[in-house]
Design an enzyme around this catalytic site. Structure first.
Site, PDB file in Angstrom:
ATOM      1  N   SER A   1      -0.801  62.166  -5.709  1.00 11.76           N
ATOM      2  CA  SER A   1      -1.002  62.934  -6.934  1.00 11.76           C
ATOM      3  C   SER A   1      -1.174  62.077  -8.184  1.00 11.76           C
ATOM      4  O   SER A   1      -1.217  62.607  -9.293  1.00 11.76           O
ATOM      5  CB  SER A   1       0.194  63.857  -7.145  1.00 11.76           C
ATOM      6  OG  SER A   1       1.349  63.066  -7.236  1.00 11.76           O
TER       7      SER A   1
ATOM      8  N   THR B   1       3.123  64.724 -11.025  1.00 14.45           N
ATOM      9  CA  THR B   1       2.772  63.796 -12.099  1.00 14.45           C
ATOM     10  C   THR B   1       3.889  62.773 -12.298  1.00 14.45           C
ATOM     11  O   THR B   1       5.051  63.132 -12.218  1.00 14.45           O
ATOM     12  CB  THR B   1       2.677  64.631 -13.406  1.00 14.45           C
ATOM     13  OG1 THR B   1       1.800  65.706 -13.177  1.00 14.45           O
ATOM     14  CG2 THR B   1       2.254  63.805 -14.590  1.00 14.45           C
TER      15      THR B   1
ATOM     16  N   THR C   1      -1.647  61.347 -13.924  1.00 17.26           N
ATOM     17  CA  THR C   1      -1.766  62.221 -12.743  1.00 17.26           C
ATOM     18  C   THR C   1      -3.211  62.326 -12.266  1.00 17.26           C
ATOM     19  O   THR C   1      -4.143  62.099 -13.039  1.00 17.26           O
ATOM     20  CB  THR C   1      -1.260  63.639 -13.109  1.00 17.26           C
ATOM     21  OG1 THR C   1      -1.212  64.446 -11.929  1.00 17.26           O
ATOM     22  CG2 THR C   1      -2.149  64.319 -14.110  1.00 17.26           C
TER      23      THR C   1
ATOM     24  N   ARG D   1     -11.784  70.388 -14.098  1.00 16.67           N
ATOM     25  CA  ARG D   1     -10.480  70.918 -14.552  1.00 16.67           C
ATOM     26  C   ARG D   1      -9.610  69.789 -15.122  1.00 16.67           C
ATOM     27  O   ARG D   1      -9.511  68.707 -14.552  1.00 16.67           O
ATOM     28  CB  ARG D   1      -9.774  71.586 -13.368  1.00 16.67           C
ATOM     29  CG  ARG D   1      -8.400  72.203 -13.715  1.00 16.67           C
ATOM     30  CD  ARG D   1      -7.262  71.283 -13.379  1.00 16.67           C
ATOM     31  NE  ARG D   1      -5.955  71.922 -13.531  1.00 16.67           N
ATOM     32  CZ  ARG D   1      -4.796  71.264 -13.539  1.00 16.67           C
ATOM     33  NH1 ARG D   1      -4.776  69.954 -13.406  1.00 16.67           N
ATOM     34  NH2 ARG D   1      -3.669  71.901 -13.672  1.00 16.67           N
TER      35      ARG D   1
ATOM     36  N   GLY E   1       4.293  69.768 -13.090  1.00 18.53           N
ATOM     37  CA  GLY E   1       4.135  71.119 -12.555  1.00 18.53           C
ATOM     38  C   GLY E   1       2.766  71.664 -12.893  1.00 18.53           C
ATOM     39  O   GLY E   1       1.852  70.909 -13.251  1.00 18.53           O
TER      40      GLY E   1
HETATM   41  N1  GLY Z   1       0.841  68.686 -14.393  1.00 13.39           N
HETATM   42  C1  GLY Z   1      -0.308  68.126 -13.836  1.00 13.39           C
HETATM   43  C2  GLY Z   1      -1.446  69.019 -13.755  1.00 13.39           C
HETATM   44  O1  GLY Z   1      -1.303  70.239 -13.735  1.00 13.39           O
HETATM   45  O2  GLY Z   1      -2.562  68.531 -13.693  1.00 13.39           O
END
Ligand code: GLY
Length: 330
Positions: free
Chosen positions: A89, A191, A209, A219, A243
């Site tokens: 991630s 993250t 992240t 996105r 999150g």
């Molecule tokens: N918190 C990381 C994301 O939603 O991309």
């Protein structure tokens, strides 16, 4: 994959705690030791999200204990996680979007309210360093996509393939059904966010992240958005989030945590209040995980998630390890 298994284990353990306490906030021995330690304050200190926070903290601590800056500490700490191909991630090994492309988001902020961020960055191993260079070498705060990539090359960073064989295989398997349904604590909401207070009394934060696995191409989550994924105000404190980014952006999560601390809340209560805000602003949070960590000027820290399973790593002169965050019931 190792981290995913660890999260699953944490989720199960968290689940047991969840059942044991039938209402309100959970209370753990880690929480008690946090409260005791927090009474006195801690300096220097670094706190980071999830299990991988421990390896980040190790590097950060080496900088902090020698009198280095909080900014160097958080940048160097999270770089290690960005380079770890087993993390699915963050950085290399991050799971790709639905088109099979790894895109990275990151932000950094120092004690002077200076900040830098990158989003939708491809083929660069260390988005956090690009974010720092945006802060230090440009008049801007935020670069995205192709522009961020070209800037990174100009600054001497190298083009790097971020898609590992393991991530490619996971994406090909996902393509068989191509269903997008995030699973709490397991599907990539991990993250690395890191906050530090150095010996000079200055705060800094970093957040990096690869975002949600198999997200729509283009996105961008909360992590590069100052005030959502990260916020630092050296008069008050610092916060960062992990999150589901969309839910964190909707409440300007990290800014909320810092403002709650400005108004007198402890870091712990401020994280709880931000989780409560997410819950209040969403009709159904049964599958929605969000977590916050926070640190104030005294070196007191706090953490909270909506669901069980979130943990953080803490390193102070007296303490070094992982704690399970408090969580709030639905
Ligand atoms: N918190 C990381 C994301 O939603 O991309």
């Amino acid at each position: 994959m190792k981290q995913r298994r660890a999260f699953l284990k944490d989720s199960l353990l968290g689940g047991i705690a969840f059942i044991a306490a039938s209402c309100g906030w959970t209370s753990t021995s880690a929480e008690k030791s946090q409260e005791e330690s927090n009474l006195k304050g801690n300096k220097p200190i670094v706190i980071s999200t999830w299990n991988h926070g421990e390896i980040a903290n190790k590097v950060s601590w080496q900088i902090l204990e020698k009198g280095g800056t909080a900014l160097d500490a958080v940048e160097q700490g999270v770089r290690l996680v960005e380079s770890d191909p087993t993390g699915s991630s963050v950085g290399i090994g991050g799971l790709p979007d639905r088109d099979g492309i790894v895109t990275l988001d990151a932000s950094i902020m120092n004690h002077k309210n200076e900040c830098g961020a990158v989003a939708f960055l491809q083929n660069i191993e260390h988005p956090i360093t690009v974010a720092r260079k945006v802060m230090e070498e440009t008049p801007h705060v935020f670069l995205a996509g192709e522009g961020a990539y070209k800037f990174a090359l100009e600054q001497g960073l190298k083009d790097t393939n971020l898609l590992t064989e393991e991530s490619k295989k996971a994406w090909e398997k996902w393509l068989e059904e191509a269903k997008y349904k995030p699973i709490i604590n397991i599907e990539n909401h991990d993250t690395i966010g890191s906050l530090a207070l150095d010996q000079h009394g200055n705060l800094a934060g970093a957040c990096t992240t690869s975002g949600l696995a198999y997200k729509m191409h283009g996105r961008v989550g909360d992590s590069p958005i100052i005030g959502a994924g990260l916020f630092v105000d050296n008069e008050v404190g610092a916060a960062c989030a992990t999150g589901l980014g969309e839910a964190i952006i909707r409440i300007a999560g990290s800014n909320i945590v810092v403002e709650m601390m400005r108004n007198g809340m402890s870091p712990q209560k401020a994280c709880e209040a931000a989780c409560q805000r997410v819950i209040e602003k969403h009709q159904n949070v049964s599958g929605l995980q969000v977590a916050f960590i926070a640190l104030n000027k005294k070196g007191q820290y706090g953490s909270c998630s909506i669901h069980p399973g979130f943990n953080l790593a803490i390193h102070t002169p007296k303490q070094n390890g992982i704690e399970t965050a408090k969580h709030q019931f639905i």
